[in-house]
Design a protein around this motif. Structure first.
Motif, short mmCIF file in Angstrom:
data_model
loop_
_atom_site.label_atom_id
_atom_site.label_comp_id
_atom_site.label_asym_id
_atom_site.label_seq_id
_atom_site.Cartn_x
_atom_site.Cartn_y
_atom_site.Cartn_z
N LYS A 43 0.92 -1.15 0.18
CA LYS A 43 0.11 0.07 -0.06
C LYS A 43 0.75 1.29 0.12
O LYS A 43 1.64 1.35 0.59
N LYS A 99 -6.56 -1.78 8.93
CA LYS A 99 -7.64 -1.19 7.93
C LYS A 99 -7.67 -1.82 6.82
O LYS A 99 -9.01 -1.93 6.25
N LEU A 102 -9.86 -4.93 7.24
CA LEU A 102 -11.23 -4.79 7.55
C LEU A 102 -11.75 -3.95 6.45
O LEU A 102 -13.07 -3.32 6.53
N THR A 103 -11.11 -3.54 5.40
CA THR A 103 -12.01 -2.94 4.13
C THR A 103 -12.04 -1.42 4.58
O THR A 103 -12.77 -0.65 3.48
N ILE A 104 -11.32 -0.95 5.35
CA ILE A 104 -11.54 0.47 5.67
C ILE A 104 -10.61 1.24 4.62
O ILE A 104 -10.83 2.28 4.37
N ALA A 105 -9.30 0.56 4.25
CA ALA A 105 -8.71 1.12 3.26
C ALA A 105 -8.53 -0.17 2.25
O ALA A 105 -8.66 -1.21 2.50
N TYR A 106 -7.83 0.17 1.16
CA TYR A 106 -7.71 -0.81 -0.18
C TYR A 106 -6.39 -0.89 -0.33
O TYR A 106 -5.58 0.24 -0.39
N LEU A 148 -17.01 -10.05 7.35
CA LEU A 148 -16.94 -9.19 8.31
C LEU A 148 -17.92 -9.16 9.64
O LEU A 148 -17.83 -8.76 10.50
N TYR A 156 -13.99 -5.23 15.88
CA TYR A 156 -12.99 -4.25 15.78
C TYR A 156 -12.63 -3.05 16.88
O TYR A 156 -13.95 -2.53 16.95
N PRO A 214 -11.11 0.39 17.26
CA PRO A 214 -10.28 1.18 16.56
C PRO A 214 -9.30 1.91 17.87
O PRO A 214 -9.79 2.21 18.94
N GLU A 215 -8.09 2.37 17.05
CA GLU A 215 -7.42 3.20 18.03
C GLU A 215 -8.18 4.94 18.11
O GLU A 215 -8.72 5.13 17.15
#
Lengths: 305, 280
Positions: free
Chosen positions: A12, A54, A57-61, A80, A85, A87-88
């Motif tokens: 990434k 992320k 969890l598909t929050i980013a690609y 999912l 999850y 998160p911070e």
């Protein structure tokens, strides 16, 4: 062995809209986690730990590579439903109460609402939030918010749980409780993936650990494997001024702890010679063990290389 | 089947309603609408003889009324109110809803939504539908309330007034789609509001393009201005159509509604594409 998390060749790079500046967050990351494990991902700030989570969890690609969770590619979002999850710095809708938060996220995870209600009660009780159940989260302290975030990660009874800095903002009692919960969940077959830079926490609860630096996994294994690299031996003897002076004369390194001297020698032959010399001086040996590095020393050594 | 059910969970939609209730947005509009309806009901007194207005008092003060029939007076009152709602009320509604998307996109908040087994387009659509539904409810409450009170007082039941609610809601939805795309892309509520308000204020100028463009010195400028007219939402004309509907004048709004709807759909589609592909 069938893995519940498989990361293959993950890459990434973040690019700005207006500048040519690029940040390579992940570089060909490969990782696998078995079922029922507590896995710790360690790394300095900016190492790419959160980006990895992320993407899982598909929050980013990703730009390249693949993540499989519980045997399925995360491109199939239905997986999912079985993932939790934390998160911070979680931020909940401030107009909701703790109970409503758990119901909202349980419902969004596609869980049966009867089960969500049962789990919500259970986790609010367990995380000492039961008396705050009908209070709006805007009134919550940072520690309470963090405990509620853990509850929302667990309310739909997931099989795989990502925890990003789970003990951030908790007091020592809260931290111990989180560790106990993680252990119980792992014992019941659930897999925990912890992202942290708090070495002591990772050291206390994780079965396997990976070190990440500049978007790459640079070391991984069990805690024993990471810290037991050849590092000489350690002899423990009762403390005395005479012995302390003798060790200083011989230029041997030692530390005085709790009425004992811990003497470090670099290899087996040095250890044997020292034992002979100490026995000749009628010094009683109280312990002998292979020298272990601490996780902190491994971490600092590897990330500063 | 269970995956299908997950896809259509109403959680985000309900949360948008709850948020609007708790942050007093809904309450604010509901109270304002109730005050308008209540003050018309309690303090507007009409003196009519044989269907002709003799005098009107509002909050005890006499309103100067030309020699209108009751029907004309009611239509004028309703169309005046519709214009105020269509401009000032529209701006307030956009301002109130402009925070919906940035709040959802806040760090730590968006993570908790995107990690669920729900497609991203559903999240943004639920938020949009929630915001539009809240405003639609309040607009319908206000228009129907005023219509009922005036109808009971005057015996005039002008069906154009409640029907014009649809146009007010439509005009809001079109501008709300602008708020959506700008605030999703910039993650800033004020930016979305600013762009939508600019379009609202600029729309009367664009609506007058046939009169304005001949004054331009260059054909290029004329073309640009005309293109903007066709591309951008026709809020002023939509609000103007409310007046025509209330006054029972001929209404030809197919082009106005069609092009504005196309603009809103493009905004919606662009938002979905952007939101679906963005890393958070």
């Amino acid at each position: 062995m069938r893995f519940v998390l498989e990361v293959k060749g993950l890459s990434k790079t973040f690019r700005g809209w207006w500048s040519s500046r690029e940040v390579r967050a992940l570089q060909n990351v490969n990782l696998s986690v078995g079922p029922g494990a507590i896995f710790g991902l360690l790394g300095p700030n900016g190492a790419g730990k959160t980006t990895l989570v992320k993407i899982a969890l598909t929050i980013a690609y990703p730009d390249g590579g693949e993540v499989r969770l519980l045997g399925e590619s995360v491109r199939n979002r239905s997986v999912l439903r079985r993932v939790g999850y934390l998160p911070e710095n979680p931020r909940f809708p401030t107009h909701l109460t703790a109970w409503q938060v758990l119901r909202l996220y349980g419902s969004l995870s596609g869980a049966d609402m009867n089960r969500v209600n049962q789990n919500a009660s259970k986790w609010l009780e367990r995380l000492d939030l039961a008396q705050w159940r009908d209070v709006r989260v805007s009134k919550f302290s940072k520690g309470m918010n963090e405990r509620l975030a853990l509850a929302q990660a667990l309310v739909h009874d997931p099989d795989f749980i990502f925890l990003d800095e789970p003990t951030d903002g908790l007091d020592p009692v809260g931290r111990r409780e989180v560790r106990a919960i993680c252990r119980e969940l792992a014992d019941s077959g659930k897999t925990i993936f912890i992202n942290s830079h708090i070495l002591a926490e990772i050291e206390l609860i994780c079965d396997r650990i990976a070190l990440m630096k500049s978007g790459e996994i640079i070391e991984h294994g069990t805690l024993a494997e990471l810290t037991s690299a050849q590092n000489g031996y350690e002899l423990v003897v009762p403390v005395s001024d005479e012995l302390r002076n003798w060790l200083l004369e011989k230029a041997l390194t030692f530390t005085a702890v709790d009425g004992h001297l811990r003497i470090h020698v670099p290899d087996r032959s040095s250890a044997n010679s020292l034992i002979d010399a100490l026995r000749a001086k009628n010094v009683e040996l109280e312990g002998l063990a292979p020298g272990r590095r601490t996780l902190e020393s491994v971490f600092i050594e590897r990330v500063t290389e | 089947m269970s995956f299908f059910k997950t896809m259509f969970k109403p959680g985000v939609l309900l949360d948008t309603f709850q948020e609007s209730f708790r942050n007093k947005m809904f309450l604010f509009f509901f109270i304002v609408a109730s005050l308008i309806v209540g003050s018309i009901g309690l303090t507007l007194n009409m003196d009519a003889v044989n269907g002709v207005m003799r005098g009107v008092t509002f909050f005890g003060s006499e309103l100067r009324v030309p020699a209108f029939t009751v029907k004309q007076w009611v239509e004028n009152f309703q169309s005046g109110l519709a214009m105020v709602i269509g401009t000032f009320g529209m701006f307030l509604a956009l301002m109130a809803t402009s925070t919906l998307f940035p709040q959802m996109l806040q760090k730590g908040s968006i993570d908790l939504l995107l990690c669920r087994p729900i497609p991203r387009w559903r999240l943004v659509t639920a938020r949009f539908v929630g915001g539009a539904a809240i405003m639609a409810f309040n607009a319908a409450y206000l228009f129907l309330g005023v219509w009922t009170v005036l109808g009971l007082k005057s015996g005039i039941w002008n069906h154009g007034f409640p029907l014009s609610t649809m146009l007010a809601i439509f005009a809001f939805i079109v501008l709300f789609s602008v708020v959506m795309i700008v605030s999703v892309m910039t993650e800033s509520g004020p930016a979305g509001l600013l762009v939508a308000a600019t379009l609202l204020m600029f729309s009367p100028l664009l609506a007058a393009h046939e009169r304005i463009t001949p004054a331009f010195s260059s054909e290029l400028y004329r073309r640009i201005f005309r293109s903007l007219y066709w591309l951008l939402p026709k809020s002023a004309e939509t609000i103007g159509a409310m007046r025509r509907l209330i006054m029972e004048r001929p209404l030809d709004i197919n082009l106005v509604v069609g092009t504005s709807l196309a603009f809103a759909l493009v905004c919606y589609a662009a938002t979905v594409v952007y939101f679906t592909r963005k890393d958070y």
